[in-house]
Design an enzyme around this catalytic site. Structure first.
Site, mmCIF file in Angstrom:
data_model
loop_
_atom_site.group_PDB
_atom_site.id
_atom_site.type_symbol
_atom_site.label_atom_id
_atom_site.label_comp_id
_atom_site.label_asym_id
_atom_site.label_seq_id
_atom_site.Cartn_x
_atom_site.Cartn_y
_atom_site.Cartn_z
ATOM 1 N N GLN A 1 0.830 -1.204 0.000
ATOM 2 C CA GLN A 1 0.000 0.000 0.000
ATOM 3 C C GLN A 1 0.862 1.250 0.000
ATOM 4 O OE1 GLN A 1 -3.295 -0.913 2.482
ATOM 5 N NE2 GLN A 1 -4.119 1.146 2.423
ATOM 6 N N SER B 1 3.697 -6.637 2.677
ATOM 7 C CA SER B 1 2.361 -6.612 3.268
ATOM 8 C C SER B 1 1.330 -7.157 2.276
ATOM 9 C CB SER B 1 2.019 -5.195 3.759
ATOM 10 O OG SER B 1 0.852 -5.206 4.544
ATOM 11 N N LEU B 2 0.411 -6.324 1.756
ATOM 12 C CA LEU B 2 -0.581 -6.853 0.815
ATOM 13 C C LEU B 2 0.093 -7.461 -0.413
ATOM 14 C CD1 LEU B 2 -1.637 -5.422 -2.112
ATOM 15 C CD2 LEU B 2 -1.810 -3.481 -0.580
ATOM 16 N N ARG C 1 -9.747 -8.147 3.747
ATOM 17 C CA ARG C 1 -8.613 -7.710 4.568
ATOM 18 C C ARG C 1 -8.589 -6.195 4.714
ATOM 19 N NH1 ARG C 1 -3.041 -6.331 3.507
ATOM 20 N NH2 ARG C 1 -1.541 -7.269 4.958
ATOM 21 N N HIS D 1 -0.227 -3.692 11.115
ATOM 22 C CA HIS D 1 0.863 -4.552 11.587
ATOM 23 C C HIS D 1 1.249 -4.300 13.042
ATOM 24 C CE1 HIS D 1 1.313 -6.212 7.619
ATOM 25 N NE2 HIS D 1 1.362 -4.999 7.125
ATOM 26 N N GLN E 1 0.434 -12.240 9.718
ATOM 27 C CA GLN E 1 0.931 -11.026 9.063
ATOM 28 C C GLN E 1 0.108 -9.782 9.426
ATOM 29 O OE1 GLN E 1 -0.429 -9.636 5.504
ATOM 30 N NE2 GLN E 1 1.421 -10.043 4.314
#
Length: 308
Positions: free
Chosen positions: A9, A92-93, A117, A201, A250
């Site tokens: 992101q 991440s994503l 998510r 996170h 995660q």
């Protein structure tokens, strides 16, 4: 040796992926399938929409994944293959993009998982309660210590270990602000509050992790065509059950990007291709593994250059 890495992101821009879709039918098919899976015209938002709307977590996550997978499909149409890489990894994503590109999760399931998510992460903490800040010029051990000191009875922890001199912290807004001020006192070059809508996170994301555990339980996961270097472990993984568990972890766990790149470089990777929007990961990789070659793969011109 080569690795394919997939952005997270913040890389989103209006218009991303449009030229890929106009040039390769296989890339256009990715956006069409994502639109169908979500039951809405996300591609219209990506190409012609409002930047603030695209930046919303629930939109940015599937949009960035679609752009990355479209770039991978364009590469495949030109004779490149996912197995040209020794590893895949994503920030991440981007880990979902990597798994989709490597055949571990179907495109439709990946789009739906990222919509769930993004929505769950947005909903986990009321707006204004959490925050994130980038600490520049201190290493992970220093930032960890500062975060613990600043937390008090609130949450404040390292969320992204991006490169040797950039660690992002996440948690309650007041605790993150205390940590940012403390980091400056301890010699950080800069401590920047980030324009994000939620504290990703960190432990405050536990409600989202619970949602993702349920969502992932209902999805088929296969062994990826090449090993995934997982965010939370910074080590290769192939086993579907482990992948499922790590995707849940995660949500609240740190993105160990610096260690992930170090591991790949240590295994002989000398070339990192950033598949999708932007060049943020390439900048981090240059700081982690200064001898590495990085290539952005997000436009027809990028792909044409690789053919030369």
């Amino acid at each position: 040796m080569r690795a394919f890495v997939f952005p997270g992101q913040g890389a989103q821009t209006i218009g991303m992926g449009r030229a890929l879709a106009e040039t390769w039918p296989a890339a256009k098919a990715v956006f069409d399938e994502v639109d169908e899976a979500l039951g809405e015209n996300l591609s219209a938002l990506i190409w012609d929409g409002d930047a603030d709307t695209l930046t919303l977590t629930r939109n940015a996550q599937p949009a960035l994944m679609a752009t990355s997978v479209a770039a991978m499909r364009a590469l495949e149409a030109e004779g490149f293959a996912i197995t040209d890489a020794a590893y895949v990894a994503g920030h991440s994503l981007g880990e979902y993009s990597a798994l989709c590109a490597a055949g571990a999760i179907s495109l439709a399931d990946t789009a739906r998982l990222l919509r769930i998510r993004g929505t769950a992460m947005q909903d986990a903490v009321p707006v204004g309660v959490g925050a994130m800040a980038a600490i520049l010029g201190l290493d992970l051990a220093q930032v960890d210590e500062i975060a613990r000191e600043a937390a008090g009875d609130e949450v404040c922890q390292a969320a992204n270990d991006n490169d040797p001199a950039q660690v992002v912290i996440s948690g309650h807004k007041a605790a993150v602000e205390r940590a940012a001020a403390l980091a400056k006192e301890r010699g950080a070059k800069r401590a920047l509050m980030l324009p994000v809508s939620a504290p990703f996170h960190c432990a405050l994301m536990q409600p989202a992790a619970t949602v993702m555990a349920e969502a992932l339980a209902g999805v088929d996961i296969h062994e990826p065509a090449v090993p995934l270097v997982a965010n939370v472990r910074a080590e290769p993984v192939l086993q579907p059950g482990a992948i499922r568990q790590l995707l849940v972890e995660q949500v609240t766990g740190a993105v160990r990007w610096r260690e992930s790149v170090q591991l790949m470089a240590g295994q002989g990777v000398t070339e990192f291709w950033e598949i999708g929007a932007g060049k943020a990961l390439s900048g981090m990789i240059k700081r982690i593994a200064p001898g590495a070659v990085t290539r952005a793969v997000g436009t027809p011109a990028d792909i044409e250059a690789l053919k030369g």
